[in-house]
Design an enzyme around this catalytic site. Sequence first.
Site, PDB file in Angstrom:
ATOM      1  N   GLY A 255       0.858  -1.194   0.000  1.00 44.65           N
ATOM      2  CA  GLY A 255       0.000   0.000   0.000  1.00 44.65           C
ATOM      3  C   GLY A 255       0.880   1.225   0.000  1.00 44.65           C
TER       4      GLY A 255
ATOM      5  N   VAL B 172      -0.161   7.815   0.399  1.00 41.95           N
ATOM      6  CA  VAL B 172       0.690   8.735   1.158  1.00 41.95           C
ATOM      7  C   VAL B 172       1.263   8.135   2.443  1.00 41.95           C
ATOM      8  CG1 VAL B 172      -1.328   9.851   2.214  1.00 41.95           C
ATOM      9  CG2 VAL B 172       0.825  11.077   2.108  1.00 41.95           C
TER      10      VAL B 172
ATOM     11  N   SER C  78       0.148   6.720  14.811  1.00 39.00           N
ATOM     12  CA  SER C  78      -0.376   8.077  14.926  1.00 39.00           C
ATOM     13  C   SER C  78       0.661   9.102  14.500  1.00 39.00           C
ATOM     14  CB  SER C  78      -0.788   8.360  16.373  1.00 39.00           C
ATOM     15  OG  SER C  78      -1.227   9.683  16.477  1.00 39.00           O
TER      16      SER C  78
ATOM     17  N   LYS D   8      -4.925   3.106  20.194  1.00 42.01           N
ATOM     18  CA  LYS D   8      -4.912   4.179  19.187  1.00 42.01           C
ATOM     19  C   LYS D   8      -6.269   4.884  19.150  1.00 42.01           C
ATOM     20  CE  LYS D   8      -3.925   6.720  15.548  1.00 42.01           C
ATOM     21  NZ  LYS D   8      -4.775   6.612  14.439  1.00 42.01           N
TER      22      LYS D   8
ATOM     23  N   HIS E  21      -6.444   7.148  22.050  1.00 45.35           N
ATOM     24  CA  HIS E  21      -5.609   8.319  21.734  1.00 45.35           C
ATOM     25  C   HIS E  21      -6.429   9.336  20.946  1.00 45.35           C
ATOM     26  CE1 HIS E  21      -3.368  10.616  18.751  1.00 45.35           C
ATOM     27  NE2 HIS E  21      -2.405  10.718  19.632  1.00 45.35           N
ATOM     28  N   ASN E  22      -7.111   8.861  19.929  1.00 44.48           N
ATOM     29  CA  ASN E  22      -7.888   9.783  19.094  1.00 44.48           C
ATOM     30  C   ASN E  22      -9.041  10.404  19.872  1.00 44.48           C
ATOM     31  OD1 ASN E  22      -6.135   8.737  17.199  1.00 44.48           O
ATOM     32  ND2 ASN E  22      -7.666   8.693  15.586  1.00 44.48           N
TER      33      ASN E  22
ATOM     34  N   GLU F 143      -7.642  13.058  21.880  1.00 46.40           N
ATOM     35  CA  GLU F 143      -7.327  14.165  20.954  1.00 46.40           C
ATOM     36  C   GLU F 143      -8.570  15.046  20.725  1.00 46.40           C
ATOM     37  OE1 GLU F 143      -5.432  12.752  17.258  1.00 46.40           O
ATOM     38  OE2 GLU F 143      -6.926  13.944  16.185  1.00 46.40           O
ATOM     39  N   TYR F 144      -9.722  14.413  20.544  1.00 43.78           N
ATOM     40  CA  TYR F 144     -10.976  15.172  20.370  1.00 43.78           C
ATOM     41  C   TYR F 144     -11.214  16.073  21.586  1.00 43.78           C
ATOM     42  CZ  TYR F 144     -13.215  12.741  16.373  1.00 43.78           C
ATOM     43  OH  TYR F 144     -13.551  12.263  15.134  1.00 43.78           O
TER      44      TYR F 144
ATOM     45  N   LYS G  89     -13.860  11.831  11.540  1.00 42.65           N
ATOM     46  CA  LYS G  89     -13.710  10.623  10.724  1.00 42.65           C
ATOM     47  C   LYS G  89     -14.165   9.375  11.444  1.00 42.65           C
ATOM     48  CE  LYS G  89     -10.251  11.445   7.185  1.00 42.65           C
ATOM     49  NZ  LYS G  89      -8.862  11.164   6.831  1.00 42.65           N
TER      50      LYS G  89
ATOM     51  N   HIS H 180     -36.553  -2.292  41.315  1.00 37.55           N
ATOM     52  CA  HIS H 180     -35.154  -2.618  41.000  1.00 37.55           C
ATOM     53  C   HIS H 180     -34.309  -2.819  42.256  1.00 37.55           C
ATOM     54  CE1 HIS H 180     -35.608  -2.326  36.731  1.00 37.55           C
ATOM     55  NE2 HIS H 180     -36.185  -1.143  36.823  1.00 37.55           N
TER      56      HIS H 180
END
Length: 482
Positions: free
Chosen positions: A14, A17, A133, A187, A190-191, A194-195, A265, A455
């Site tokens: 692959g 980029v 990352s 990972k 991590h993202n 990041e948010y 994403k 309950h």
Amino acid sequence: MDTRTATANIGVVGLAVMGSNLARNLASREGNTVAVYNRTYARTEELLSEHPEAGFVASETIDDFVASLAKPRTAIIMVQAGAGTDAVIGQLVERFEPGDIIVDGGNANFHDTIARESRIAPTGIHFVGAGISGGEEGALHGPSIMPGGSAESYETLGPILASIAAVAEGEPCVTHVGTDGAGHFVKMIHNGIEYADMQLIAEAYDLLRTVGSLQPAAIADVFARWNEGPLESYLIEITAEVLRQVDPATGRPFVDIVLDQAGSKGTGVWTVQNALDLGVPVGGIGEAVFARAVSSKPAQREAVQRIVNSRPTVQEADASFADDVAKALYASKVVAYAQGFDAIIAGAEKYGWDIHKDRIAKIWRGGCIIRAQFLNRIAEAYDENPDIATLLEAPYFAQAVADGEAAWRRVVATSALSGVPVPGFSSALSYYDSLAVKRLPAALVQGQRDFFGAHTYKRVDKPGTFHTLWSGDRTEVEVPGH
Ligand code: NBP
């Protein structure tokens, strides 16, 4: 088929980029000979002509690619996540032998990684899901790498990955995270963090602009100053750069000409979905995901803006307002990271991974988007005591939050009174208060649950499980067997 000598110690499949940059990074390190293959050969040829210095061993067919790899064959797949990844895995599994290693370096969902690993394991081939990352630049110059898979495969793979990873304080930003999907899970977290980090920084900017009456260029100076203290991080650094940018077409601050609708994403959503499944409160990450979703609902925003006649008067900022915001940002950030690490702990427990939290904090110090000095403090906290119930109890963070607490409350109160939305700051403060108060209204929720659904509840003054006969005489009965 096998007409060539197996000279390469590592291969990359692959060559878009990410794959091209990773292959170039690998080739630039001493000791690596890199085999490359891409479904469409034209892309391979392009890479070869642009980078003859890399000395790539290129193949036009997957058979030649496999033949060019020395044993144990080790190939990193950098293709589109999903069907593309499955297609390449299939081709390699057909040709690889027991002991060979297939690494998926793409952005796979960790559930897929777990499934792929268990499918491939019976063949004796190692399958490693590795979170990588740092984007294109990271892939080329040094990413933070989070490999899962077997400990045995890491013996071969570890030194190769260490050769290309970012280096933070002399240590490569890579560690064997855990088995099967552990790397892609971490990972994902991590993202998610990041948010949260980005949202908190955005709220700090909004407050400095709206309440502090500062222009973007002046706020850039504030962020640049913050970048020299405890908030030092890549995200703070680039925020200053973005705020300083002037739109060449209009002469206006760049931030003012960008449509205020944030996209995503999906990894933030995955983090929240999985945290919900794990029962871990990750409000900081959740609010960040929702904040982007709210921003991207123009019809609802316009509808409410049409019916709102007046907005609150913005409170006056005093001279220490920017310092207050810095403290609120820091405290909220501690909460977001504490929640992210809680999710790692819960994931490790559920999926049987032996994850070293201090090592994760260390490999995030370089190469990745959330890289920061701050992660040293997290590494120290977990290194000192891996079993702390929350990062908020680690002495350094407990002190930092205590020092900033008054400012944090002033900032959240000022935001509410001024009508500045700060879902990140306020949810972090509420989370902190939820942990800090002696009694929570959860007792009342239990009462409600017992009222409509029997309950049951526990009492503060004796053991056992109880139910009140709400529709009868409202006496209490003990429920056996609980
Ligand atoms: P893309 O995600 O755009 O994928 C393009 C590559 O996939 C090309 O090499 C293409 O081959 C190949 N491919 C596809 Br599409 N379907 C294939 C199939 N059925 N069989 C074989 N090859 C196939 O590339 P990218 O942007 O370089 O990203 C690679 C991976 O890295 C992805 O998983 C992505 O999510 C991840 N990524 C990570 C970061 C990060 O910061 N960690 C950033 C960006 C991307 P072709 O040339 O023949 O079409």
